[in-house]
Motif scaffolding. Structure first.
Motif, PDB file in Angstrom:
ATOM      1  N   ASN A 141      40.991  57.523  38.391  1.00  0.00           N
ATOM      2  CA  ASN A 141      42.366  57.016  38.320  1.00  0.00           C
ATOM      3  C   ASN A 141      42.529  55.602  38.901  1.00  0.00           C
ATOM      4  O   ASN A 141      43.629  55.211  39.270  1.00  0.00           O
ATOM      5  CB  ASN A 141      43.337  57.959  39.040  1.00  0.00           C
ATOM      6  N   SER A 142      41.439  54.852  38.985  1.00  0.00           N
ATOM      7  CA  SER A 142      41.522  53.499  39.527  1.00  0.00           C
ATOM      8  C   SER A 142      41.736  52.475  38.414  1.00  0.00           C
ATOM      9  O   SER A 142      41.486  52.756  37.236  1.00  0.00           O
ATOM     10  CB  SER A 142      40.250  53.163  40.314  1.00  0.00           C
ATOM     11  N   LYS A 143      42.181  51.288  38.817  1.00  0.00           N
ATOM     12  CA  LYS A 143      42.391  50.182  37.880  1.00  0.00           C
ATOM     13  C   LYS A 143      41.666  48.939  38.400  1.00  0.00           C
ATOM     14  O   LYS A 143      41.781  48.602  39.577  1.00  0.00           O
ATOM     15  CB  LYS A 143      43.880  49.885  37.709  1.00  0.00           C
ATOM     16  N   ILE A 144      40.950  48.278  37.502  1.00  0.00           N
ATOM     17  CA  ILE A 144      40.276  47.026  37.822  1.00  0.00           C
ATOM     18  C   ILE A 144      41.018  45.909  37.099  1.00  0.00           C
ATOM     19  O   ILE A 144      41.125  45.920  35.869  1.00  0.00           O
ATOM     20  CB  ILE A 144      38.799  47.047  37.377  1.00  0.00           C
ATOM     21  N   GLY A 145      41.555  44.956  37.847  1.00  0.00           N
ATOM     22  CA  GLY A 145      42.362  43.893  37.266  1.00  0.00           C
ATOM     23  C   GLY A 145      41.564  42.934  36.408  1.00  0.00           C
ATOM     24  O   GLY A 145      40.343  42.786  36.557  1.00  0.00           O
ATOM     25  N   ALA A 146      42.260  42.253  35.513  1.00  0.00           N
ATOM     26  CA  ALA A 146      41.621  41.308  34.596  1.00  0.00           C
ATOM     27  C   ALA A 146      40.896  40.207  35.361  1.00  0.00           C
ATOM     28  O   ALA A 146      41.427  39.637  36.317  1.00  0.00           O
ATOM     29  CB  ALA A 146      42.670  40.701  33.667  1.00  0.00           C
ATOM     30  N   GLY A 147      39.653  39.927  34.943  1.00  0.00           N
ATOM     31  CA  GLY A 147      38.878  38.849  35.538  1.00  0.00           C
ATOM     32  C   GLY A 147      38.269  39.165  36.891  1.00  0.00           C
ATOM     33  O   GLY A 147      37.623  38.301  37.486  1.00  0.00           O
ATOM     34  N   SER A 148      38.428  40.381  37.386  1.00  0.00           N
ATOM     35  CA  SER A 148      37.884  40.740  38.696  1.00  0.00           C
ATOM     36  C   SER A 148      36.366  40.900  38.627  1.00  0.00           C
ATOM     37  O   SER A 148      35.815  41.238  37.580  1.00  0.00           O
ATOM     38  CB  SER A 148      38.511  42.040  39.195  1.00  0.00           C
ATOM     39  N   ASN A 157      42.057  56.404  42.924  1.00  0.00           N
ATOM     40  CA  ASN A 157      43.471  56.005  42.963  1.00  0.00           C
ATOM     41  C   ASN A 157      43.666  54.630  43.611  1.00  0.00           C
ATOM     42  O   ASN A 157      44.582  54.433  44.403  1.00  0.00           O
ATOM     43  CB  ASN A 157      44.300  57.052  43.709  1.00  0.00           C
ATOM     44  N   SER A 158      42.785  53.693  43.266  1.00  0.00           N
ATOM     45  CA  SER A 158      42.860  52.357  43.848  1.00  0.00           C
ATOM     46  C   SER A 158      43.068  51.307  42.763  1.00  0.00           C
ATOM     47  O   SER A 158      42.789  51.538  41.588  1.00  0.00           O
ATOM     48  CB  SER A 158      41.574  52.034  44.617  1.00  0.00           C
ATOM     49  N   THR A 159      43.568  50.151  43.188  1.00  0.00           N
ATOM     50  CA  THR A 159      43.682  48.986  42.311  1.00  0.00           C
ATOM     51  C   THR A 159      42.871  47.855  42.925  1.00  0.00           C
ATOM     52  O   THR A 159      43.020  47.556  44.111  1.00  0.00           O
ATOM     53  CB  THR A 159      45.147  48.549  42.153  1.00  0.00           C
ATOM     54  N   VAL A 160      42.009  47.243  42.122  1.00  0.00           N
ATOM     55  CA  VAL A 160      41.128  46.179  42.608  1.00  0.00           C
ATOM     56  C   VAL A 160      41.403  44.901  41.825  1.00  0.00           C
ATOM     57  O   VAL A 160      41.494  44.929  40.591  1.00  0.00           O
ATOM     58  CB  VAL A 160      39.648  46.588  42.441  1.00  0.00           C
ATOM     59  N   VAL A 161      41.545  43.787  42.535  1.00  0.00           N
ATOM     60  CA  VAL A 161      41.718  42.489  41.881  1.00  0.00           C
ATOM     61  C   VAL A 161      40.904  41.448  42.627  1.00  0.00           C
ATOM     62  O   VAL A 161      40.525  41.634  43.785  1.00  0.00           O
ATOM     63  CB  VAL A 161      43.207  42.047  41.842  1.00  0.00           C
ATOM     64  N   GLY A 162      40.637  40.320  41.966  1.00  0.00           N
ATOM     65  CA  GLY A 162      40.051  39.163  42.628  1.00  0.00           C
ATOM     66  C   GLY A 162      38.553  39.034  42.479  1.00  0.00           C
ATOM     67  O   GLY A 162      37.874  39.868  41.905  1.00  0.00           O
ATOM     68  N   ILE A 163      38.041  37.895  43.010  1.00  0.00           N
ATOM     69  CA  ILE A 163      36.609  37.583  43.012  1.00  0.00           C
ATOM     70  C   ILE A 163      36.224  37.196  44.441  1.00  0.00           C
ATOM     71  O   ILE A 163      36.667  36.164  44.934  1.00  0.00           O
ATOM     72  CB  ILE A 163      36.279  36.427  42.056  1.00  0.00           C
ATOM     73  N   PRO A 164      35.422  37.988  45.133  1.00  0.00           N
ATOM     74  CA  PRO A 164      34.989  39.328  44.718  1.00  0.00           C
ATOM     75  C   PRO A 164      36.150  40.313  44.759  1.00  0.00           C
ATOM     76  O   PRO A 164      37.158  40.058  45.416  1.00  0.00           O
ATOM     77  CB  PRO A 164      33.917  39.670  45.757  1.00  0.00           C
ATOM     78  N   GLY A 165      35.982  41.421  44.065  1.00  0.00           N
ATOM     79  CA  GLY A 165      37.062  42.380  43.965  1.00  0.00           C
ATOM     80  C   GLY A 165      37.472  42.953  45.312  1.00  0.00           C
ATOM     81  O   GLY A 165      36.635  43.314  46.134  1.00  0.00           O
ATOM     82  N   ARG A 166      38.792  43.009  45.532  1.00  0.00           N
ATOM     83  CA  ARG A 166      39.335  43.581  46.759  1.00  0.00           C
ATOM     84  C   ARG A 166      40.313  44.689  46.412  1.00  0.00           C
ATOM     85  O   ARG A 166      41.092  44.582  45.468  1.00  0.00           O
ATOM     86  CB  ARG A 166      40.057  42.500  47.578  1.00  0.00           C
ATOM     87  N   ILE A 167      40.295  45.746  47.193  1.00  0.00           N
ATOM     88  CA  ILE A 167      41.211  46.863  46.983  1.00  0.00           C
ATOM     89  C   ILE A 167      42.575  46.458  47.525  1.00  0.00           C
ATOM     90  O   ILE A 167      42.732  46.212  48.724  1.00  0.00           O
ATOM     91  CB  ILE A 167      40.703  48.133  47.684  1.00  0.00           C
ATOM     92  N   VAL A 168      43.566  46.359  46.647  1.00  0.00           N
ATOM     93  CA  VAL A 168      44.894  45.929  47.070  1.00  0.00           C
ATOM     94  C   VAL A 168      45.918  47.050  46.933  1.00  0.00           C
ATOM     95  O   VAL A 168      47.072  46.873  47.318  1.00  0.00           O
ATOM     96  CB  VAL A 168      45.353  44.691  46.266  1.00  0.00           C
ATOM     97  N   TRP A 169      45.505  48.165  46.389  1.00  0.00           N
ATOM     98  CA  TRP A 169      46.436  49.283  46.237  1.00  0.00           C
ATOM     99  C   TRP A 169      45.617  50.566  46.270  1.00  0.00           C
ATOM    100  O   TRP A 169      44.663  50.708  45.510  1.00  0.00           O
ATOM    101  CB  TRP A 169      47.187  49.153  44.917  1.00  0.00           C
ATOM    102  N   HIS A 170      45.983  51.487  47.149  1.00  0.00           N
ATOM    103  CA  HIS A 170      45.249  52.735  47.261  1.00  0.00           C
ATOM    104  C   HIS A 170      46.206  53.869  47.608  1.00  0.00           C
ATOM    105  O   HIS A 170      46.890  53.824  48.633  1.00  0.00           O
ATOM    106  CB  HIS A 170      44.157  52.625  48.330  1.00  0.00           C
ATOM    107  N   GLU A 171      46.270  54.837  46.761  1.00  0.00           N
ATOM    108  CA  GLU A 171      47.151  55.986  46.955  1.00  0.00           C
ATOM    109  C   GLU A 171      48.602  55.537  47.155  1.00  0.00           C
ATOM    110  O   GLU A 171      49.403  56.226  47.763  1.00  0.00           O
ATOM    111  CB  GLU A 171      46.706  56.813  48.171  1.00  0.00           C
ATOM    112  N   GLY A 172      48.919  54.338  46.648  1.00  0.00           N
ATOM    113  CA  GLY A 172      50.254  53.786  46.895  1.00  0.00           C
ATOM    114  C   GLY A 172      51.309  54.236  45.911  1.00  0.00           C
ATOM    115  O   GLY A 172      52.509  54.133  46.200  1.00  0.00           O
ATOM    116  N   LYS A 173      50.907  54.693  44.738  1.00  0.00           N
ATOM    117  CA  LYS A 173      51.881  55.182  43.773  1.00  0.00           C
ATOM    118  C   LYS A 173      51.228  56.260  42.926  1.00  0.00           C
ATOM    119  O   LYS A 173      50.004  56.292  42.753  1.00  0.00           O
ATOM    120  CB  LYS A 173      52.406  54.057  42.889  1.00  0.00           C
TER     121      LYS A 173
END
Length: 227
Positions: A141-148, A157-173
């Protein structure tokens, strides 16, 4: 086989609003063709064939733009949108109901042997141009942002964005989209860590300016003539 083909077509209709008819999906969706060609090559690869599966893989890349090694392990419900530029390595493991957008790479980081490609959990969305490199797990259920560029494990249940990828959302919604079997495809709705940092700097500057004004007023009160 027929049941699986029907399921593959249903996946396209569930996740792509541009799909209008079964005939259109059968003839015009390279991501679907790539999955079918992969299954043929994977069937032969598991039975000890090497050259023929790799030739099918090469033809698959020429036809669809997807380079998926016949040794990869792919679960049910994979959807490859637009297909162009997608790379899936030999030891990559992909779970069920995964969505990959164009330009995604699921690759390794060197010449090491054995398991060297990522394991993608169930209901994962990897957005356009993202690179997941190395032998680690991307949780369900995780999401990897564009260009990460993701280089380390991602919990469920995490969201990762950036270079290098960083977890910016976890179990938040809550990730629950019943219209598409619980898969959240809103990969454009992601936090922006750079913008958040700029906002933080702006707030600090305002606090410093306010403090300087306060000190100047106090100085004038104690020394009104400026001596």
């Amino acid at each position: 086989m027929l049941k699986r083909i029907k399921q593959d077509i249903k996946v396209v209709f569930d996740r792509d609003p541009a799909a209008k008819s079964v005939i259109e999906v059968l003839l015009c969706y390279p991501g679907l063709h790539a999955i079918w060609l992969y299954r043929i090559s994977n069937y032969l690869f598991k039975r000890g064939w090497v050259l023929v599966p790799r030739m099918i893989c090469y033809f698959n890349r020429l036809l669809t733009g997807v380079d998926v090694h016949p040794g990869a392990t792919i679960g049910d419900g994979l959807f490859i949108d637009h297909a162009t530029g997608v790379v899936i390595g030999e030891t990559c493991i992909i779970g069920n109901n995964v969505t990959l957008y164009q330009g995604v790479t699921l690759g390794g980081t060197g010449k090491e042997k054995g398991k060297r490609h990522p394991t993608i959990g169930n209901n994962v969305v990897v957005a356009s141009g993202a690179k997941v490199l190395g032998s680690f797990m991307v949780g369900d259920n995780s999401k990897i942002g564009a260009g990460s560029v993701v280089l380390r494990e991602v919990p469920p249940n995490s969201t990762v964005v950036g270079i290098p990828g960083r977890i910016v959302w976890h179990e938040g919604k809550k990730i629950n989209r019943p219209d598409i079997d619980g898969i959240d495809l809103e990969h454009d709705d992601l936090p922006d860590p750079v913008a958040e940092m700029l906002h933080c700097m702006q707030r600090n500057m305002k606090r410093l300016e306010a403090r300087i004004e306060q000190l100047e007023k106090e100085l004038k009160q104690h020394d009104p003539e400026g001596v």
